[in-house]
Design a protein around this motif. Structure first.
Motif, PDB file in Angstrom:
ATOM      1  N   ASP A 269       0.836  -1.201   0.000  1.00  0.00           N
ATOM      2  CA  ASP A 269       0.000   0.000   0.000  1.00  0.00           C
ATOM      3  C   ASP A 269       0.872   1.251   0.000  1.00  0.00           C
ATOM      4  N   ARG A 270       1.914   1.296   0.854  1.00  0.00           N
ATOM      5  CA  ARG A 270       2.771   2.485   0.915  1.00  0.00           C
ATOM      6  C   ARG A 270       3.580   2.661  -0.365  1.00  0.00           C
TER       7      ARG A 270
ATOM      8  N   CYS B 236       2.680   2.033  -3.231  1.00  0.00           N
ATOM      9  CA  CYS B 236       1.800   2.452  -4.324  1.00  0.00           C
ATOM     10  C   CYS B 236       1.243   3.862  -4.162  1.00  0.00           C
ATOM     11  N   VAL B 237       1.442   4.463  -2.988  1.00  0.00           N
ATOM     12  CA  VAL B 237       0.985   5.847  -2.802  1.00  0.00           C
ATOM     13  C   VAL B 237       1.830   6.766  -3.675  1.00  0.00           C
TER      14      VAL B 237
ATOM     15  N   SER C  62      -5.040   3.253  -3.911  1.00  0.00           N
ATOM     16  CA  SER C  62      -4.366   4.323  -4.658  1.00  0.00           C
ATOM     17  C   SER C  62      -4.712   4.276  -6.137  1.00  0.00           C
TER      18      SER C  62
ATOM     19  N   THR D 116      -6.501   2.752   5.647  1.00  0.00           N
ATOM     20  CA  THR D 116      -6.227   4.052   5.041  1.00  0.00           C
ATOM     21  C   THR D 116      -6.140   5.125   6.123  1.00  0.00           C
TER      22      THR D 116
ATOM     23  N   GLY E 237      -2.440  -2.183  -3.541  1.00  0.00           N
ATOM     24  CA  GLY E 237      -2.356  -0.797  -3.996  1.00  0.00           C
ATOM     25  C   GLY E 237      -3.670  -0.270  -4.537  1.00  0.00           C
TER      26      GLY E 237
END
Length: 454
Positions: free
Chosen positions: A20-21, A23-24, A67, A50, A64
């Motif tokens: 997740d991070r 893909c930000v 995002s 989130t 991801g």
């Protein structure tokens, strides 16, 4: 450069929050073009929270997705159309517009069906108290059936032909019924309707898609489960029917004509956990109470969520089994301040004497792995190191133990709780933990090099 994210433990180290991070969007980095799934299936549970408080446990969609990064399910994935539809509905309820539009699926990917899941659960029930800790999702049954009947195992591409799929689903149901008895699963026509609806709503692609995807920009390869559960390197029989190392992602890169073009990122947490039975040498029941986890708990099929102190020999074994890592992502760096008794075990005591490292073997040598399992089940942790509550003391200790630099640090569940070169502008190793996290130390420079601990 692409990035491969692999868990160096028994799973649940935080692959989802790391992906997740990554893909930000960042002003100093090219946007991630896709998250590529390369092993496992719907049994994955990659928790992402989130900054505005939404939570989703990613199974088949890439982590991801919040995002807006597309997901590609490669031909190495086991795809469950029914579970995918359920996951898409939950993502839509969290504000993701048309989640299935973000998805491409390789036509060659094997299908996991309700028949696989029902057979999986029947076998696990039959084991009684000797359960292996299966997720009950049919992953092992899917892999085993495809090995035994490769021409008859249904694929994502079969979902475009009701005639071909009906034949394969009927054969599958009948063979599994003969093996384990009556299956608690819907009739063939109901499965057929769900699978053909899946084909109508996702984009099915061939082998030319992935090379083009990788040419467009950096991709993140998101692994499932953990190296210590690997089908060849894990501690048999408490393993998965999946290759959980970097091998699957490296295979896809080689097939696309881009071998060895990815950063190999191993994920560890500051304490070692596992779901269900099997070796956990450093287990400390007090840790589960001291460090409760809202998104990990007892599973009906897996069993209890267990916790122990950081197991250096096991993680070093995982690094060696992987063929080395380039860097580490360390999660749960807030835990040492919350539980100051956390520590690292650098060795074991066993009935056969001290054990400082777990010996490697030829992958798939199950007799050796089972003997190793028995030894680990009787082992007790030894040679302790206590870094204290300073998170940087922990990253130093883990980097030294696994002979790899730490390039991403996580102090909480959201992308805002991450720090380091992979989580922000390249300001050296770490300018300090995010606001509200334990105080840090001065910036340190680090260079990445393939580590092969153990």
């Amino acid at each position: 450069m692409h990035t491969i994210v692999v868990d160096l433990g028994y799973g649940d180290a935080g692959k989802g929050t790391v992906v997740d991070r990554l893909c930000v969007p960042r002003p100093d980095a090219a946007p991630v073009t896709a998250v590529i799934r390369f092993n496992g299936g719907a049994q994955a549970a990659h928790n992402v929270v989130t900054t505005d408080g939404r939570h989703h446990s990613f199974a088949q969609f890439g982590s991801g997705t919040f995002s807006g990064v597309p997901t590609h399910l490669s031909h190495l994935m086991l795809v469950d159309p029914l579970a995918l539809a359920t996951e898409a509905r939950h993502l839509a309820s969290l504000g993701v517009p048309d989640p299935l539009a973000l998805l491409t699926v390789d036509r060659r990917a094997r299908l996991t069906t309700p028949y696989h899941a029902a057979a999986n659960r029947a076998r696990e029930r039959a084991r009684g108290t000797a359960r292996h800790g299966s997720c009950g999702m049919g992953i092992g049954e899917t892999a085993a059936y495809a090995l035994a009947h490769p021409a008859d195992a249904p694929t994502a591409g079969d979902c475009t032909s009701r005639t071909a799929l009906r034949r394969k689903l009927t054969l599958l149901r009948d063979r599994l019924t003969a093996a384990v008895g009556p299956l608690d699963a819907p009739p063939v026509d109901a499965c057929l309707d769900a699978c053909t609806a899946f084909a109508d709503h996702v984009t099915l692609v061939d082998e030319t898609h992935l090379p083009g995807l990788l040419r467009r920009g950096p991709a993140v390869f998101e692994g499932a489960q953990g190296v210590l559960l690997d089908e060849g390197h894990g501690f048999h029989p408490y393993t998965t029917w999946s290759t959980t190392t970097f091998d699957g992602a490296e295979t896809l890169l080689a097939e696309a004509g881009r071998p060895h073009t990815a950063l190999r990122l191993g994920v560890v947490r500051t304490y070692t956990t596992r779901h269900g039975p099997g070796p956990l040498v450093t287990e400390d029941p007090a840790l589960a109470a001291a460090l409760p986890e809202p998104h990990n708990g007892h599973g009906r099929w897996q069993g209890a969520f267990r916790a122990g102190h950081f197991d250096v020999p096991a993680h070093a074994y995982a690094v060696a089994a992987c063929g080395g890592v380039d860097a580490l992502a360390v999660t749960h760096l807030d835990a040492p301040a919350r539980h100051r008794a956390l520590r690292l075990a650098h060795g074991y005591r066993t009935p056969d004497g001290p054990m400082d490292r777990i010996p490697a073997a030829r992958p798939g040598h199950l007799r050796h792995q089972q003997a190793l399992t028995e030894r680990l089940l009787s082992a007790r942790p030894d040679r302790w190191q206590t870094p204290g509550s300073d998170p940087h003391a922990w990253t130093d200790a883990l980097s030294a133990a696994l002979s790899a630099p730490v390039l991403l640090e996580s102090y909480g569940p959201t992308a805002a709780d991450k720090a380091g070169p992979l989580a922000g502008p390249p300001r050296g190793f770490l300018a300090g933990p995010p606001a509200g996290s334990p105080a840090g130390t001065p910036t340190r420079a680090v260079s990445a090099g393939r580590a092969t601990a153990g």
